[in-house]
Design a protein around this motif. Structure first.
Motif, mmCIF file in Angstrom:
data_model
loop_
_atom_site.group_PDB
_atom_site.id
_atom_site.type_symbol
_atom_site.label_atom_id
_atom_site.label_comp_id
_atom_site.label_asym_id
_atom_site.label_seq_id
_atom_site.Cartn_x
_atom_site.Cartn_y
_atom_site.Cartn_z
ATOM 1 N N THR A 64 0.816 -1.218 0.000
ATOM 2 C CA THR A 64 0.000 0.000 0.000
ATOM 3 C C THR A 64 0.852 1.271 0.000
ATOM 4 N N ARG A 96 -7.102 1.628 -6.176
ATOM 5 C CA ARG A 96 -8.124 1.107 -5.262
ATOM 6 C C ARG A 96 -7.856 1.582 -3.842
ATOM 7 N N ILE A 98 -9.417 0.998 0.352
ATOM 8 C CA ILE A 98 -10.246 0.150 1.203
ATOM 9 C C ILE A 98 -10.398 0.816 2.567
ATOM 10 N N GLU A 125 -14.513 -8.166 -0.548
ATOM 11 C CA GLU A 125 -13.920 -6.838 -0.733
ATOM 12 C C GLU A 125 -12.411 -6.892 -0.474
ATOM 13 N N GLU A 126 -12.010 -7.606 0.576
ATOM 14 C CA GLU A 126 -10.583 -7.725 0.867
ATOM 15 C C GLU A 126 -9.859 -8.499 -0.236
ATOM 16 N N PHE A 129 -9.317 -6.195 -3.120
ATOM 17 C CA PHE A 129 -8.309 -5.171 -2.837
ATOM 18 C C PHE A 129 -6.889 -5.737 -2.917
#
Length: 131
Positions: A64, A96, A98, A125-126, A129
């Motif tokens: 990230t 993206r 989250i 969703e995870e 991501f």
């Protein structure tokens, strides 16, 4: 009323993680700790041993570009070596982002974390991501 020592241990872990203090975080775990991550993505699975768990935490930051953060909401103890924590995780990865609620279920033996079971509000969703 004072906080239960197991809750204090987990709060120290969150504080160290938030500061990027992996040295301190590693001292709170046993050598054979296992962090279980749900889902079906490159980070899912059983991160067995302190070094593998620490590599997992480092990878959260790397994947990230340092944007991954957790905001601790609550910590609950049962007084028998189990702690549950709840937090909101946030991060950006490419185009993206989250923001998701997660929980961790810790097993503590001898004032050290031996096992971490991670739960999430939305596994799909995870997976999207992190994939």
């Amino acid at each position: 009323m004072s906080e239960h020592p197991d809750c204090a241990l987990i709060r120290r872990g969150y504080e160290a993680f938030s500061k990027g203090d992996m040295d301190t975080l590693s001292t709170l775990m046993t050598a054979d700790v296992i962090h279980h991550v749900p889902g079906n993505n490159p980070l899912s699975g059983h991160h067995k041993g302190r070094e593998n768990a620490m590599d997992f935490y480092r990878r959260l930051g790397e994947e990230t570009n340092g944007t991954f953060q957790v905001h601790l909401e609550s910590v609950l103890a049962d007084g028998r070596g189990h702690v549950m924590s709840f937090h909101t995780a946030r991060g950006d990865r490419g185009d993206r982002g989250i923001e998701i609620r997660q929980g961790l279920f810790f097993t503590i033996v001898g004032h050290k974390i031996t096992d971490i079971d991670q739960c999430t509000a939305d596994i799909d969703e995870e997976d999207a991501f992190w994939s």
